[in-house]
Design a protein around this motif. Structure first.
Motif, PDB file in Angstrom:
ATOM      1  N   TYR A 132      44.097 -47.010  -9.959  1.00  0.00           N
ATOM      2  CA  TYR A 132      43.654 -45.662  -9.642  1.00  0.00           C
ATOM      3  C   TYR A 132      44.024 -44.698 -10.759  1.00  0.00           C
ATOM      4  O   TYR A 132      45.073 -44.834 -11.386  1.00  0.00           O
ATOM      5  CB  TYR A 132      44.274 -45.199  -8.321  1.00  0.00           C
ATOM      6  CG  TYR A 132      43.767 -46.001  -7.149  1.00  0.00           C
ATOM      7  CD1 TYR A 132      42.726 -45.540  -6.373  1.00  0.00           C
ATOM      8  CD2 TYR A 132      44.301 -47.254  -6.862  1.00  0.00           C
ATOM      9  CE1 TYR A 132      42.232 -46.291  -5.308  1.00  0.00           C
ATOM     10  CE2 TYR A 132      43.817 -48.018  -5.809  1.00  0.00           C
ATOM     11  CZ  TYR A 132      42.781 -47.526  -5.043  1.00  0.00           C
ATOM     12  OH  TYR A 132      42.287 -48.277  -4.012  1.00  0.00           O
ATOM     13  N   VAL A 133      43.149 -43.703 -10.952  1.00  0.00           N
ATOM     14  CA  VAL A 133      43.332 -42.680 -11.982  1.00  0.00           C
ATOM     15  C   VAL A 133      43.322 -41.312 -11.303  1.00  0.00           C
ATOM     16  O   VAL A 133      42.476 -41.044 -10.444  1.00  0.00           O
ATOM     17  CB  VAL A 133      42.201 -42.753 -13.031  1.00  0.00           C
ATOM     18  CG1 VAL A 133      42.361 -41.657 -14.075  1.00  0.00           C
ATOM     19  CG2 VAL A 133      42.154 -44.121 -13.680  1.00  0.00           C
ATOM     20  N   TRP A 134      44.241 -40.460 -11.721  1.00  0.00           N
ATOM     21  CA  TRP A 134      44.343 -39.107 -11.174  1.00  0.00           C
ATOM     22  C   TRP A 134      43.288 -38.207 -11.804  1.00  0.00           C
ATOM     23  O   TRP A 134      43.131 -38.178 -13.014  1.00  0.00           O
ATOM     24  CB  TRP A 134      45.726 -38.539 -11.444  1.00  0.00           C
ATOM     25  CG  TRP A 134      45.926 -37.142 -10.987  1.00  0.00           C
ATOM     26  CD1 TRP A 134      46.070 -36.034 -11.772  1.00  0.00           C
ATOM     27  CD2 TRP A 134      46.026 -36.687  -9.632  1.00  0.00           C
ATOM     28  NE1 TRP A 134      46.249 -34.932 -10.993  1.00  0.00           N
ATOM     29  CE2 TRP A 134      46.228 -35.298  -9.669  1.00  0.00           C
ATOM     30  CE3 TRP A 134      45.957 -37.324  -8.396  1.00  0.00           C
ATOM     31  CZ2 TRP A 134      46.366 -34.533  -8.519  1.00  0.00           C
ATOM     32  CZ3 TRP A 134      46.090 -36.568  -7.245  1.00  0.00           C
ATOM     33  CH2 TRP A 134      46.295 -35.192  -7.313  1.00  0.00           C
ATOM     34  N   ASN A 135      42.583 -37.450 -10.965  1.00  0.00           N
ATOM     35  CA  ASN A 135      41.645 -36.429 -11.417  1.00  0.00           C
ATOM     36  C   ASN A 135      42.281 -35.085 -11.093  1.00  0.00           C
ATOM     37  O   ASN A 135      42.240 -34.632  -9.946  1.00  0.00           O
ATOM     38  CB  ASN A 135      40.299 -36.585 -10.712  1.00  0.00           C
ATOM     39  CG  ASN A 135      39.289 -35.538 -11.148  1.00  0.00           C
ATOM     40  OD1 ASN A 135      39.651 -34.431 -11.523  1.00  0.00           O
ATOM     41  ND2 ASN A 135      38.025 -35.887 -11.078  1.00  0.00           N
ATOM     42  N   GLY A 136      42.888 -34.460 -12.113  1.00  0.00           N
ATOM     43  CA  GLY A 136      43.603 -33.201 -11.913  1.00  0.00           C
ATOM     44  C   GLY A 136      42.717 -32.047 -11.499  1.00  0.00           C
ATOM     45  O   GLY A 136      43.169 -31.126 -10.819  1.00  0.00           O
ATOM     46  N   GLN A 137      41.447 -32.063 -11.889  1.00  0.00           N
ATOM     47  CA  GLN A 137      40.532 -30.987 -11.494  1.00  0.00           C
ATOM     48  C   GLN A 137      40.241 -31.022  -9.998  1.00  0.00           C
ATOM     49  O   GLN A 137      40.050 -29.991  -9.371  1.00  0.00           O
ATOM     50  CB  GLN A 137      39.234 -31.073 -12.293  1.00  0.00           C
ATOM     51  CG  GLN A 137      39.425 -30.783 -13.766  1.00  0.00           C
ATOM     52  CD  GLN A 137      38.130 -30.931 -14.545  1.00  0.00           C
ATOM     53  OE1 GLN A 137      37.260 -31.711 -14.188  1.00  0.00           O
ATOM     54  NE2 GLN A 137      38.030 -30.168 -15.623  1.00  0.00           N
ATOM     55  N   LYS A 138      40.194 -32.229  -9.431  1.00  0.00           N
ATOM     56  CA  LYS A 138      39.897 -32.377  -8.004  1.00  0.00           C
ATOM     57  C   LYS A 138      41.152 -32.643  -7.171  1.00  0.00           C
ATOM     58  O   LYS A 138      41.072 -32.741  -5.944  1.00  0.00           O
ATOM     59  CB  LYS A 138      38.922 -33.540  -7.789  1.00  0.00           C
ATOM     60  CG  LYS A 138      37.556 -33.287  -8.396  1.00  0.00           C
ATOM     61  CD  LYS A 138      36.625 -34.438  -8.103  1.00  0.00           C
ATOM     62  CE  LYS A 138      35.244 -34.168  -8.674  1.00  0.00           C
ATOM     63  NZ  LYS A 138      34.306 -35.268  -8.391  1.00  0.00           N
ATOM     64  N   ASN A 139      42.307 -32.781  -7.840  1.00  0.00           N
ATOM     65  CA  ASN A 139      43.553 -33.156  -7.153  1.00  0.00           C
ATOM     66  C   ASN A 139      43.336 -34.368  -6.262  1.00  0.00           C
ATOM     67  O   ASN A 139      43.668 -34.373  -5.073  1.00  0.00           O
ATOM     68  CB  ASN A 139      44.119 -31.991  -6.352  1.00  0.00           C
ATOM     69  CG  ASN A 139      44.820 -30.977  -7.223  1.00  0.00           C
ATOM     70  OD1 ASN A 139      45.184 -31.266  -8.356  1.00  0.00           O
ATOM     71  ND2 ASN A 139      45.009 -29.783  -6.700  1.00  0.00           N
ATOM     72  N   ALA A 140      42.746 -35.413  -6.862  1.00  0.00           N
ATOM     73  CA  ALA A 140      42.416 -36.615  -6.098  1.00  0.00           C
ATOM     74  C   ALA A 140      42.520 -37.838  -6.989  1.00  0.00           C
ATOM     75  O   ALA A 140      42.433 -37.752  -8.218  1.00  0.00           O
ATOM     76  CB  ALA A 140      40.994 -36.496  -5.543  1.00  0.00           C
ATOM     77  N   TRP A 141      42.693 -38.994  -6.357  1.00  0.00           N
ATOM     78  CA  TRP A 141      42.745 -40.278  -7.053  1.00  0.00           C
ATOM     79  C   TRP A 141      41.358 -40.912  -7.032  1.00  0.00           C
ATOM     80  O   TRP A 141      40.663 -40.825  -6.028  1.00  0.00           O
ATOM     81  CB  TRP A 141      43.744 -41.220  -6.387  1.00  0.00           C
ATOM     82  CG  TRP A 141      45.152 -40.731  -6.487  1.00  0.00           C
ATOM     83  CD1 TRP A 141      45.848 -40.039  -5.549  1.00  0.00           C
ATOM     84  CD2 TRP A 141      46.035 -40.888  -7.593  1.00  0.00           C
ATOM     85  NE1 TRP A 141      47.117 -39.752  -6.003  1.00  0.00           N
ATOM     86  CE2 TRP A 141      47.257 -40.269  -7.256  1.00  0.00           C
ATOM     87  CE3 TRP A 141      45.917 -41.500  -8.840  1.00  0.00           C
ATOM     88  CZ2 TRP A 141      48.348 -40.244  -8.110  1.00  0.00           C
ATOM     89  CZ3 TRP A 141      47.001 -41.487  -9.688  1.00  0.00           C
ATOM     90  CH2 TRP A 141      48.214 -40.853  -9.330  1.00  0.00           C
ATOM     91  N   ARG A 142      40.994 -41.552  -8.123  1.00  0.00           N
ATOM     92  CA  ARG A 142      39.723 -42.270  -8.234  1.00  0.00           C
ATOM     93  C   ARG A 142      40.018 -43.732  -8.508  1.00  0.00           C
ATOM     94  O   ARG A 142      40.817 -44.070  -9.381  1.00  0.00           O
ATOM     95  CB  ARG A 142      38.897 -41.679  -9.382  1.00  0.00           C
ATOM     96  CG  ARG A 142      37.650 -42.440  -9.736  1.00  0.00           C
ATOM     97  CD  ARG A 142      36.871 -41.807 -10.878  1.00  0.00           C
ATOM     98  NE  ARG A 142      37.633 -41.581 -12.088  1.00  0.00           N
ATOM     99  CZ  ARG A 142      37.908 -42.503 -13.015  1.00  0.00           C
ATOM    100  NH1 ARG A 142      37.523 -43.745 -12.852  1.00  0.00           N
ATOM    101  NH2 ARG A 142      38.596 -42.197 -14.098  1.00  0.00           N
ATOM    102  N   LYS A 143      39.340 -44.610  -7.763  1.00  0.00           N
ATOM    103  CA  LYS A 143      39.544 -46.044  -7.963  1.00  0.00           C
ATOM    104  C   LYS A 143      38.809 -46.492  -9.219  1.00  0.00           C
ATOM    105  O   LYS A 143      37.672 -46.112  -9.456  1.00  0.00           O
ATOM    106  CB  LYS A 143      39.045 -46.843  -6.749  1.00  0.00           C
ATOM    107  CG  LYS A 143      39.404 -48.315  -6.866  1.00  0.00           C
ATOM    108  CD  LYS A 143      39.179 -49.056  -5.574  1.00  0.00           C
ATOM    109  CE  LYS A 143      39.690 -50.478  -5.740  1.00  0.00           C
ATOM    110  NZ  LYS A 143      39.696 -51.214  -4.501  1.00  0.00           N
ATOM    111  N   GLU A 144      39.486 -47.309 -10.018  1.00  0.00           N
ATOM    112  CA  GLU A 144      38.905 -47.899 -11.226  1.00  0.00           C
ATOM    113  C   GLU A 144      38.303 -49.245 -10.896  1.00  0.00           C
ATOM    114  O   GLU A 144      38.807 -49.953 -10.031  1.00  0.00           O
ATOM    115  CB  GLU A 144      39.982 -48.103 -12.287  1.00  0.00           C
ATOM    116  CG  GLU A 144      40.357 -46.866 -13.023  1.00  0.00           C
ATOM    117  CD  GLU A 144      39.496 -46.602 -14.219  1.00  0.00           C
ATOM    118  OE1 GLU A 144      39.534 -47.365 -15.196  1.00  0.00           O
ATOM    119  OE2 GLU A 144      38.760 -45.601 -14.163  1.00  0.00           O
ATOM    120  N   LYS A 145      37.314 -49.631 -11.653  1.00  0.00           N
ATOM    121  CA  LYS A 145      36.695 -50.964 -11.612  1.00  0.00           C
ATOM    122  C   LYS A 145      36.342 -51.372 -10.217  1.00  0.00           C
ATOM    123  O   LYS A 145      36.829 -52.173  -9.555  1.00  0.00           O
ATOM    124  CB  LYS A 145      37.572 -51.993 -12.299  1.00  0.00           C
ATOM    125  CG  LYS A 145      37.845 -51.586 -13.731  1.00  0.00           C
ATOM    126  CD  LYS A 145      38.747 -52.562 -14.421  1.00  0.00           C
ATOM    127  CE  LYS A 145      39.078 -52.045 -15.807  1.00  0.00           C
ATOM    128  NZ  LYS A 145      39.761 -52.929 -16.634  1.00  0.00           N
TER     129      LYS A 145
END
Length: 145
Positions: A132-145
């Motif tokens: 998972y990668v943090w998206n600071g603009q959305k204050n949310a985690w995004r799953k990779e691959k």
């Protein structure tokens, strides 16, 4: 956008026998704090996943307090493990929410990258369950691959 160098893939399996057991016990003894939240076994489980990344995947130790490892490019990565008796979706969701709270409400320096390993304690395997990668603009985690 540059791709992050995880140097592991979802579904990749490691075995406890792949790493130096004596070093794992030594590091667990050094890191374990009896008066804190975690048990010796839980500390060992987390360190085992870190050691697999270090010994097999080109990661290095991040010796800063409450940090785990650096990927091969020197970027800090948080490592989490859970037993295969737990629901992976629920554990991951709960842990990512906890990490988000630490980052946004408590202003704790949490890595922007997290790898989850599912453990089978009976046979000693660790399987990469998600990254998972943090998206600071959305204050949310995004799953990779």
């Amino acid at each position: 956008m540059n791709s992050f160098n995880w140097n592991v893939k979802t579904g990749q399996v490691f075995n406890l026998t792949d790493i130096d057991q004596a070093l794992l016990v030594k590091l667990t003894d050094e890191e374990y704090k009896p008066d804190e939240y975690s048990s010796w076994e839980n500390t060992k489980n987390g360190l085992a996943a870190e050691r697999m990344l270090i010994e097999r995947c080109g990661y290095t130790n991040d010796a800063r307090k409450y940090k785990d490892v650096f990927n091969p490019d020197g970027i800090s990565v948080e490592v989490k493990t859970f037993g295969d008796h737990r629901d992976p979706y629920e554990y991951t969701k709960d842990m990512l929410n906890e990490l988000r709270t630490r980052k946004t409400s408590w202003k704790v320096d949490i890595s922007d990258y997290v790898i989850f390993f599912k453990r089978n304690d009976e046979i000693g395997t660790y399987t990469v369950d998600g990254m998972y990668v943090w998206n600071g603009q959305k204050n949310a985690w995004r799953k990779e691959k």
